[in-house]
Motif scaffolding. Structure first.
Motif, PDB file in Angstrom:
ATOM      1  N   ARG A 146       0.811  -1.220   0.000  1.00  0.00           N
ATOM      2  CA  ARG A 146       0.000   0.000   0.000  1.00  0.00           C
ATOM      3  C   ARG A 146       0.848   1.276   0.000  1.00  0.00           C
ATOM      4  N   ALA A 147       2.159   1.107  -0.025  1.00  0.00           N
ATOM      5  CA  ALA A 147       3.051   2.273   0.008  1.00  0.00           C
ATOM      6  C   ALA A 147       3.195   2.866  -1.387  1.00  0.00           C
ATOM      7  N   ARG A 148       3.256   4.189  -1.474  1.00  0.00           N
ATOM      8  CA  ARG A 148       3.509   4.835  -2.761  1.00  0.00           C
ATOM      9  C   ARG A 148       4.969   4.595  -3.142  1.00  0.00           C
ATOM     10  N   THR A 149       5.199   4.426  -4.409  1.00  0.00           N
ATOM     11  CA  THR A 149       6.515   3.972  -4.839  1.00  0.00           C
ATOM     12  C   THR A 149       7.623   4.970  -4.542  1.00  0.00           C
ATOM     13  N   HIS A 150       7.293   6.263  -4.421  1.00  0.00           N
ATOM     14  CA  HIS A 150       8.354   7.232  -4.155  1.00  0.00           C
ATOM     15  C   HIS A 150       8.889   7.097  -2.731  1.00  0.00           C
ATOM     16  N   THR A 151       8.193   6.334  -1.882  1.00  0.00           N
ATOM     17  CA  THR A 151       8.665   6.135  -0.510  1.00  0.00           C
ATOM     18  C   THR A 151       9.568   4.923  -0.376  1.00  0.00           C
ATOM     19  N   LEU A 152       9.724   4.158  -1.453  1.00  0.00           N
ATOM     20  CA  LEU A 152      10.527   2.939  -1.389  1.00  0.00           C
ATOM     21  C   LEU A 152      12.015   3.259  -1.402  1.00  0.00           C
ATOM     22  N   SER A 153      12.785   2.388  -0.770  1.00  0.00           N
ATOM     23  CA  SER A 153      14.242   2.494  -0.845  1.00  0.00           C
ATOM     24  C   SER A 153      14.701   2.031  -2.219  1.00  0.00           C
ATOM     25  N   GLY A 154      15.989   2.236  -2.513  1.00  0.00           N
ATOM     26  CA  GLY A 154      16.520   1.805  -3.796  1.00  0.00           C
ATOM     27  C   GLY A 154      16.361   0.305  -4.012  1.00  0.00           C
ATOM     28  N   GLY A 155      16.651  -0.483  -2.979  1.00  0.00           N
ATOM     29  CA  GLY A 155      16.509  -1.922  -3.095  1.00  0.00           C
ATOM     30  C   GLY A 155      15.065  -2.354  -3.269  1.00  0.00           C
ATOM     31  N   GLN A 156      14.149  -1.653  -2.588  1.00  0.00           N
ATOM     32  CA  GLN A 156      12.724  -1.977  -2.718  1.00  0.00           C
ATOM     33  C   GLN A 156      12.200  -1.629  -4.110  1.00  0.00           C
ATOM     34  N   LYS A 157      12.678  -0.526  -4.681  1.00  0.00           N
ATOM     35  CA  LYS A 157      12.285  -0.184  -6.053  1.00  0.00           C
ATOM     36  C   LYS A 157      12.788  -1.239  -7.026  1.00  0.00           C
ATOM     37  N   ARG A 158      13.970  -1.797  -6.735  1.00  0.00           N
ATOM     38  CA  ARG A 158      14.499  -2.853  -7.605  1.00  0.00           C
ATOM     39  C   ARG A 158      13.620  -4.092  -7.519  1.00  0.00           C
ATOM     40  N   ARG A 159      13.114  -4.395  -6.331  1.00  0.00           N
ATOM     41  CA  ARG A 159      12.205  -5.525  -6.168  1.00  0.00           C
ATOM     42  C   ARG A 159      10.928  -5.301  -6.972  1.00  0.00           C
ATOM     43  N   LEU A 160      10.464  -4.048  -6.991  1.00  0.00           N
ATOM     44  CA  LEU A 160       9.283  -3.721  -7.783  1.00  0.00           C
ATOM     45  C   LEU A 160       9.573  -3.938  -9.274  1.00  0.00           C
ATOM     46  N   ASP A 161      10.756  -3.546  -9.727  1.00  0.00           N
ATOM     47  CA  ASP A 161      11.140  -3.793 -11.118  1.00  0.00           C
ATOM     48  C   ASP A 161      11.045  -5.282 -11.450  1.00  0.00           C
ATOM     49  N   VAL A 162      11.520  -6.115 -10.513  1.00  0.00           N
ATOM     50  CA  VAL A 162      11.478  -7.558 -10.729  1.00  0.00           C
ATOM     51  C   VAL A 162      10.031  -8.050 -10.768  1.00  0.00           C
ATOM     52  N   ALA A 163       9.193  -7.523  -9.885  1.00  0.00           N
ATOM     53  CA  ALA A 163       7.775  -7.917  -9.874  1.00  0.00           C
ATOM     54  C   ALA A 163       7.122  -7.634 -11.225  1.00  0.00           C
ATOM     55  N   LEU A 164       7.436  -6.483 -11.817  1.00  0.00           N
ATOM     56  CA  LEU A 164       6.860  -6.130 -13.111  1.00  0.00           C
ATOM     57  C   LEU A 164       7.396  -7.036 -14.218  1.00  0.00           C
ATOM     58  N   GLY A 165       8.614  -7.555 -14.029  1.00  0.00           N
ATOM     59  CA  GLY A 165       9.197  -8.437 -15.032  1.00  0.00           C
ATOM     60  C   GLY A 165       8.634  -9.845 -15.001  1.00  0.00           C
ATOM     61  N   ILE A 166       8.108 -10.282 -13.854  1.00  0.00           N
ATOM     62  CA  ILE A 166       7.666 -11.675 -13.736  1.00  0.00           C
ATOM     63  C   ILE A 166       6.153 -11.814 -13.630  1.00  0.00           C
ATOM     64  N   VAL A 167       5.410 -10.705 -13.549  1.00  0.00           N
ATOM     65  CA  VAL A 167       3.961 -10.804 -13.348  1.00  0.00           C
ATOM     66  C   VAL A 167       3.270 -11.461 -14.537  1.00  0.00           C
ATOM     67  N   GLY A 168       3.877 -11.439 -15.706  1.00  0.00           N
ATOM     68  CA  GLY A 168       3.283 -12.056 -16.893  1.00  0.00           C
ATOM     69  C   GLY A 168       3.586 -13.531 -17.046  1.00  0.00           C
ATOM     70  N   ARG A 169       4.184 -14.157 -16.044  1.00  0.00           N
ATOM     71  CA  ARG A 169       4.587 -15.569 -16.084  1.00  0.00           C
ATOM     72  C   ARG A 169       5.485 -15.855 -17.304  1.00  0.00           C
ATOM     73  N   PRO A 170       6.607 -15.163 -17.444  1.00  0.00           N
ATOM     74  CA  PRO A 170       7.417 -15.322 -18.658  1.00  0.00           C
ATOM     75  C   PRO A 170       8.080 -16.690 -18.744  1.00  0.00           C
ATOM     76  N   GLU A 171       8.213 -17.179 -19.978  1.00  0.00           N
ATOM     77  CA  GLU A 171       9.004 -18.386 -20.223  1.00  0.00           C
ATOM     78  C   GLU A 171      10.493 -18.052 -20.187  1.00  0.00           C
ATOM     79  N   LEU A 172      10.816 -16.834 -20.588  1.00  0.00           N
ATOM     80  CA  LEU A 172      12.198 -16.365 -20.667  1.00  0.00           C
ATOM     81  C   LEU A 172      12.279 -15.015 -19.974  1.00  0.00           C
ATOM     82  N   LEU A 173      13.227 -14.877 -19.051  1.00  0.00           N
ATOM     83  CA  LEU A 173      13.358 -13.654 -18.271  1.00  0.00           C
ATOM     84  C   LEU A 173      14.756 -13.077 -18.440  1.00  0.00           C
ATOM     85  N   PHE A 174      14.828 -11.812 -18.872  1.00  0.00           N
ATOM     86  CA  PHE A 174      16.092 -11.088 -18.959  1.00  0.00           C
ATOM     87  C   PHE A 174      16.258 -10.229 -17.703  1.00  0.00           C
ATOM     88  N   LEU A 175      17.382 -10.383 -17.036  1.00  0.00           N
ATOM     89  CA  LEU A 175      17.677  -9.620 -15.826  1.00  0.00           C
ATOM     90  C   LEU A 175      18.941  -8.797 -16.047  1.00  0.00           C
TER      91      LEU A 175
END
Length: 301
Positions: A146-175
């Motif tokens: 429920r936190a707004r993204t501008h309140t996240l730490s750098g590491g937490q924003k990176r976790r959000l980036d990962v969430a957006l990369g895997i939410v589509g259930r990809p067969e292939l993931l580029f990191l």
């Protein structure tokens, strides 16, 4: 192209004016493996990955990603003539895009949205998206949903980036440098997430400057320099690492540190133990690390 190959590249070339970024690169990535692509800045690593992701055209070569030419995912203006024929006319780019997840070094800013809102929004782009709440929990952001993204730490924003990369259930993931900004504990937690994704069958292509990360996660690593793959091997066998001599060090009776390189370190340690009457003072036995091998292969450039 073999059914067990997720990425197939032959003779890939890309130049920018008179500068050759990728010079005849060949590569195969197997389905279900974690493949780490290593290389110094300017080696052609980013250009290669962007071509595989369908964000950049190539000058020459054959490229197949999940049995599809990623260049078809580009707009016709970027590919060249609008009349350019599709090489795989029955495989629309949108369908292919839904099978590929990408975690860039920075996905973007969504300052006024909450974590849950951003993940749910991105989930709407995919035909078979994962449950956003489960994805948020999976990347360790349940307490920040429920936190707004501008309140996240750098590491937490990176976790959000990962969430957006895997939410589509990809067969292939580029990191791309996925743990930048993570503290050591967060990095190891993220590594467990990558292992879980790999165990579930996701093919992962990882670019990182952390050699310990590549060693911990990758089934195989490829070292790229001057636009060419120098070698592809498991982390333990890269550059004949398994055959490299060990360095044995010990402290002499006068307090100095002495050392010797040996292909048979156990025998040398036994010899030292006999010389010192049992316990060898200050004994250490080390073999070249993956970083040592990597630096040697790229010529410390």
């Amino acid at each position: 192209m073999s059914e067990d190959v997720a990425i197939h590249v032959r003779g890939l070339r890309k130049a920018y004016g008179g500068t050759v970024a990728v010079a005849g690169l060949d590569l195969d990535v197997r389905r279900g493996e974690v493949f780490a692509l290593l290389g110094p800045n300017g080696a052609g690593k980013t250009t290669t990955v962007e071509i595989l992701e369908g964000y950049r055209t190539r000058d020459a070569g054959e490229v197949r990603v999940l049995d599809h030419d990623p260049e078809l995912a580009l707009g016709s203006r970027q590919r060249g003539s609008p009349a350019q024929p599709a090489r795989f006319p029955g495989r629309p780019a949108r369908e292919w895009r839904a099978r590929v997840g990408i975690v860039l070094q920075s996905t973007g800013e969504f300052d006024e949205l909450t974590v849950a809102e951003v993940v749910r929004h991105f989930a709407g782009f995919y035909p078979d998206a994962d449950d956003p709440d489960k994805v948020i929990e999976r990347v360790g952001l349940a307490a920040k949903a429920r936190a707004r993204t501008h309140t996240l730490s750098g590491g937490q924003k990176r976790r959000l980036d990962v969430a957006l990369g895997i939410v589509g259930r990809p067969e292939l993931l580029f990191l791309d440098e996925p743990t930048t900004g993570f503290d050591p504990e967060a990095r190891h937690e993220f590594w467990e997430l990558i292992r879980d994704l790999s165990a579930a069958g996701t093919t992962i292509v990882l670019t990182t400057h952390y050699l310990d990360e590549a060693e911990a996660l990758a089934d195989r690593v490829g070292v790229i320099a001057d636009g060419r793959l120098v070698e592809v091997a498991t982390p333990g066998r890269l550059g004949n690492r398994q055959e490299a001599q060990a360095t044995v060090s010990w402290r002499t009776p006068d307090g100095r540190v002495d050392s010797a390189q040996s292909a048979t370190p156990t025998a040398l340690v036994a010899e030292l133990a006999a010389r010192f009457g049992g316990e060898v003072p200050g004994l250490t036995v080390t073999r070249p690390t993956l970083e040592d091998i990597y630096l040697r292969m790229i010529g410390h450039r």
